[in-house]
Scaffold this active site. Structure first.
Site: not given
Ligand code: ADP
Ligand code: 5GP
Length: 225
Positions: A44, A141, A152
């Site tokens: 990304r 996001r 998703r």
């Molecule tokens: P993940 O790592 O689980 O995929 P992210 O940390 O990237 O998720 O969070 C996704 C989006 O949600 C981001 O834009 C983040 O700033 C926002 N976010 C995270 N926690 C909260 C919350 N408690 N309330 C509102 N927005 C949140």
């Molecule tokens: P994203 O594409 O949003 O970064 O991740 C998508 C999903 O893949 C998330 O649920 C994340 O936890 C999972 N993921 C990221 N790295 C790994 C990995 O090494 N192994 C597995 N099984 N899932 C992963």
């Protein structure tokens, strides 16, 4: 020295795992390291190869899997993601707490395989208050297309229902971020009591610096008055 047990974080994409772990890492600088996964998904905007993920081709990851280089791997959202043995070991070797951010299939592989006994991880599941909130966060996001967001959200439903029958050490609802962070930090301090020491030492050193600065100002002022 006994190795630090890793933390496996799981939860639907967009729930806030990265946000929560970054807040913790920021507060306890130097105590944590991330296991950098391999993925076939495209980077990304802003993602850095080797830091956020090792972005690799399908051929490369399949070869690595065949060579037995992974602790676990899974097909997620039409891509392959995997945790290499090297990714975890390199963090543990630095005597840092290794955080793995993986999907629920990966968690199942670890729970049912040798890594569960070898690494003895703690397992944390981060969940939304409801699916509307999750969808809103994925949109906020601004990193995924409409099609990817739909995939998703669908995957999230399966993951959340599967998580209920799994032995997670904690289920954390990320509703209000500050509250969720506090609950997360409390969980971590219980599991890793040495983190309390980190901040205690930092506080002591801050108080010492403040004390010295006041003394310096006081005596400096007296000398010139
Ligand atoms: P993940 O790592 O689980 O995929 P992210 O940390 O990237 O998720 O969070 C996704 C989006 O949600 C981001 O834009 C983040 O700033 C926002 N976010 C995270 N926690 C909260 C919350 N408690 N309330 C509102 N927005 C949140
Ligand atoms: P994203 O594409 O949003 O970064 O991740 C998508 C999903 O893949 C998330 O649920 C994340 O936890 C999972 N993921 C990221 N790295 C790994 C990995 O090494 N192994 C597995 N099984 N899932 C992963």
């Amino acid at each position: 020295m006994e190795e630090l047990r890793p933390l496996v974080m799981c939860g639907p994409s967009g729930i806030g795992k990265t946000t929560l772990k970054n807040m913790l890492v920021e507060k306890y600088k130097g105590s944590f390291g991330f296991s950098v996964s391999h993925t076939t998904r495209k980077p990304r905007v802003g993602e850095v190869d080797g830091e956020d993920y090792h972005f690799v081709s399908k051929e490369k990851i399949l070869k690595m899997i065949e060579d037995g280089q992974f602790v676990e791997y899974a097909h997620v959202h039409k891509n392959i993601y995997g945790t290499s043995i090297e990714a975890v070991r390199s963090v543990m070797k630095q005597n840092k707490i290794c955080i793995l951010d993986i999907d629920i299939q990966g968690v199942k592989t670890i729970l049912n395989g040798p890594a569960h006994n070898e690494l003895k991880p703690y397992y944390l599941f981060v969940q939304p208050r409801n699916f509307a909130d999750l969808e809103a966060r994925l949109r906020k996001r601004q990193t995924d297309t409409e099609e990817q967001i739909n995939i998703r959200v669908q995957t999230a439903k399966t993951e959340i229902s599967a998580s209920k029958d799994m032995p997670f050490d904690k289920f954390l609802t990320n509703d209000k971020l500050e509250d969720a962070y506090e609950e997360y930090e409390t969980f971590m301090l219980k599991r890793y009591p040495m983190l309390g020491g980190c901040n205690k030492n930092k506080n002591i050193s801050q108080i010492r610096t403040l004390g010295l600065s006041i003394a310096f100002l006081y005596f400096g002022f007296k000398a010139f008055s």
